[in-house]
Motif scaffolding. Sequence first.
Motif, PDB file in Angstrom:
ATOM      1  N   PHE A 249       1.298 -13.292   0.683  1.00  0.00           N
ATOM      2  CA  PHE A 249       0.032 -12.625   0.967  1.00  0.00           C
ATOM      3  C   PHE A 249      -0.425 -12.999   2.379  1.00  0.00           C
ATOM      4  CE2 PHE A 249       0.269 -13.083  -3.638  1.00  0.00           C
ATOM      5  CZ  PHE A 249       0.203 -11.735  -3.981  1.00  0.00           C
ATOM      6  N   VAL A 253       2.992  -8.907   2.428  1.00  0.00           N
ATOM      7  CA  VAL A 253       1.966  -7.863   2.357  1.00  0.00           C
ATOM      8  C   VAL A 253       0.762  -8.368   3.143  1.00  0.00           C
ATOM      9  CG1 VAL A 253       2.703  -6.788   0.215  1.00  0.00           C
ATOM     10  CG2 VAL A 253       1.163  -8.740   0.116  1.00  0.00           C
ATOM     11  N   GLN A 264      -6.724 -12.022   1.961  1.00  0.00           N
ATOM     12  CA  GLN A 264      -5.465 -12.749   1.839  1.00  0.00           C
ATOM     13  C   GLN A 264      -5.677 -14.257   1.877  1.00  0.00           C
ATOM     14  OE1 GLN A 264      -3.471 -10.582   4.914  1.00  0.00           O
ATOM     15  NE2 GLN A 264      -3.488 -12.294   6.342  1.00  0.00           N
ATOM     16  N   ARG A 340      -1.189  -7.245 -11.483  1.00  0.00           N
ATOM     17  CA  ARG A 340      -1.687  -6.582 -10.274  1.00  0.00           C
ATOM     18  C   ARG A 340      -1.028  -7.153  -9.014  1.00  0.00           C
ATOM     19  NH1 ARG A 340      -7.595  -4.050  -9.659  1.00  0.00           N
ATOM     20  NH2 ARG A 340      -7.653  -2.921 -11.621  1.00  0.00           N
ATOM     21  N   LEU A 341      -0.878  -8.471  -8.967  1.00  0.00           N
ATOM     22  CA  LEU A 341      -0.266  -9.081  -7.781  1.00  0.00           C
ATOM     23  C   LEU A 341       1.185  -8.639  -7.628  1.00  0.00           C
ATOM     24  CD1 LEU A 341      -1.634 -12.741  -7.678  1.00  0.00           C
ATOM     25  CD2 LEU A 341      -2.487 -10.698  -6.527  1.00  0.00           C
ATOM     26  N   ARG A 343       2.512  -5.862  -8.608  1.00  0.00           N
ATOM     27  CA  ARG A 343       2.509  -4.472  -8.140  1.00  0.00           C
ATOM     28  C   ARG A 343       2.187  -4.402  -6.650  1.00  0.00           C
ATOM     29  NH1 ARG A 343      -1.163  -2.201 -13.114  1.00  0.00           N
ATOM     30  NH2 ARG A 343       0.490  -2.043 -14.705  1.00  0.00           N
ATOM     31  N   ALA A 344       1.238  -5.218  -6.205  1.00  0.00           N
ATOM     32  CA  ALA A 344       0.849  -5.197  -4.793  1.00  0.00           C
ATOM     33  C   ALA A 344       1.998  -5.651  -3.907  1.00  0.00           C
ATOM     34  CB  ALA A 344      -0.373  -6.092  -4.572  1.00  0.00           C
ATOM     35  N   LEU A 351      -2.264  -4.277   2.358  1.00  0.00           N
ATOM     36  CA  LEU A 351      -3.072  -4.720   1.232  1.00  0.00           C
ATOM     37  C   LEU A 351      -4.527  -4.466   1.581  1.00  0.00           C
ATOM     38  CD1 LEU A 351      -2.816  -6.499  -1.456  1.00  0.00           C
ATOM     39  CD2 LEU A 351      -3.291  -8.450   0.022  1.00  0.00           C
ATOM     40  N   THR A 354      -8.990  -2.891  -2.665  1.00  0.00           N
ATOM     41  CA  THR A 354      -8.850  -2.164  -3.927  1.00  0.00           C
ATOM     42  C   THR A 354      -8.083  -2.990  -4.958  1.00  0.00           C
ATOM     43  OG1 THR A 354      -6.845  -1.063  -3.118  1.00  0.00           O
ATOM     44  CG2 THR A 354      -8.939   0.094  -2.799  1.00  0.00           C
ATOM     45  N   LEU A 355      -7.381  -4.014  -4.495  1.00  0.00           N
ATOM     46  CA  LEU A 355      -6.734  -4.938  -5.431  1.00  0.00           C
ATOM     47  C   LEU A 355      -7.748  -5.517  -6.412  1.00  0.00           C
ATOM     48  CD1 LEU A 355      -4.081  -6.617  -6.093  1.00  0.00           C
ATOM     49  CD2 LEU A 355      -5.060  -8.374  -4.624  1.00  0.00           C
TER      50      LEU A 355
END
Length: 637
Positions: A249, A253, A264, A340-341, A343-344, A351, A354-355
């Motif tokens: 992060f 991404v 991040q 979710r992480l 998928r991101a 990034l 919207t996460l």
Amino acid sequence: MPTERGGLLSVQRYDVRVDLRDPGAPSSTTRVVFDGRREGVSFLDAGDARVPVDVAVGTQVREYVRALAYGSAGSGLCRVVDEADGRVYVYAASGPAGARRWFTCFDQPDLKAATSVRVQTPPGWVVAGTGACDGAVPTYATGFVAGPFAVESVRGVELYAVRSRASVLRGAAGELAQVAAGVVAEIGRRLGQPGPGRLRVAFVPGLAWPALETAGCLLVRDSLLTAPGTAGFARLVSVLAHEIAHLWFGNLVTVGRWDDLWLQEALADVVGEAALRAIPAGRPHTGTGAARVPSPPVLAGHHPPAPPALAAATSAHYAAGVRRVHGWIRAHGEREWWTRLRRAVAAGPLLDATLLAPAEEPAAADPWDELQRAVAAREADGPAALDALLTLLRREPDADRLAAMATWYTEILRRVGWPRQAGGREADRRLADALRQVIAGAPHGSRLAAKATHAWLATAPAPPVRVLLAAVPPTATLAWAARNRLAALGELGRRAVLAAGTGPEAAVCLAHLPDATEKDRAWDRLFEAPHDPATLAATAAGLWHADHAAYATGPAIRFRHEFAARTAAYPEQRAAVLARYAFPRSVLTPDALTRANELLEADRLRPALQATLADCTADLAWAIRFRSPPDLYSYTL
């Protein structure tokens, strides 16, 4: 949504050559390959200048050669001299808006590119962080180190430090490598995306940040390097885990705008901490009687560390981001969070917030958040807030939330809730009793038990604290925490503190003494050679102890008359950070507020310092108002 430059072009790669062979004339040559999406005019960043570039549709190549200058604030291209032995070290630390200081680039986070760095050095130097980075990375994650570094290679982890600290590096290498390798493997497993095949970590002097997620070699501030078993090793482990999490992060991404850096940072904090909790080597470290590690010598050629003055890149924003992430996890659960992480990370390369999009059904209010809100709004007085806090604390299973509750008590509620010392001491006793119940019910050796024990030491009465002090190694973190508590209660004198040690821990302990002379000395120590944030915070906690306002009137007056002059030569951000610790937050009198407003209204205050003083002054005004409560308190748990 793309930025203006991001909508006009994309960057394929940078090939950077840096020449350090002439000590007085470093230079860089940058070959940049980019693709125009449409015709237009843009620019590249080169130091403080902008280099115009005409953009045509299709692939274009530009090459730029420029002379470089060594920076003096721990950012950009930096040259430092180790006064212990005269050896010279060079590193490039980009960070936000810093890459432009050493190579010509489109310096913004959404324009990621494959990057290769080659460095020409004097004979015998070690270089790390060069070569081709894995995949496309943002410009702020580029950098390198060069010099006669000591190197330790353990478990696929390469560690670098200045030669004068080779013995410290050698002693720490085994545990550091074990933690680092474990964190990399754990995060890779959870996210379904493996980390780098070989991890490099360099401890560099004068770095403007505690650490940076430089893609080829993580950079960590040299002053954080310490031996296992010492008080600072747990912080070092935490910082290292945070930077490793940034490899996913931040590097893999990336947020598309500088204003979103908080996201991040919050992700790295939460993901790194989760990985530490999951591996045995990542559990908190306490002192074990190991020999004290000498502080690093002062290094010439740089100012004290200071982070960049980016409006969004503040510790307040980062802390708020972490709270927001934790709130999302509480509302939706750990399983959904890691889904979710994953998928991101799989979607990449950019990034955004919207996460953390809210659920379709609003979550129930968190009682802990509601309690903090009620106190901030003056809807609950000290005793009512304490009753609610004790109820929450006794049933809190999460170690970090429990520690946050205890810290909130000592820094906020204890400071304002009880005008008389007797009432405050009774509140301390009640909190300590509740924490003892938590300790008794927690699994032996668990993080919850460890956090509760440290929190208990900040509020416990003297007799049981003395028992604990006699039972732990004299140099352990718990031992110094116990001495701090005894000092604050007036149960330990200066001579006893100095008999236990003379290093930073002893200086922090002296700040806790209820003595006007010691408070003046502690205030002066805040301005000495740069301390790490943990030492500054601990010193300020003793200096501005809630029960010691009568002893701290001297530093409170000196803050008004001396602070601006004493920090005039400091980098702006260091002065702003120091203001938070030197500000007389426990002296809740109209005179203190008047002096703070006078300083705030003074001419020629730099923007970052003015913003910090405004925050501190507003907090002081709130604290004084809290002592004059409204007619009716409306909060109930």
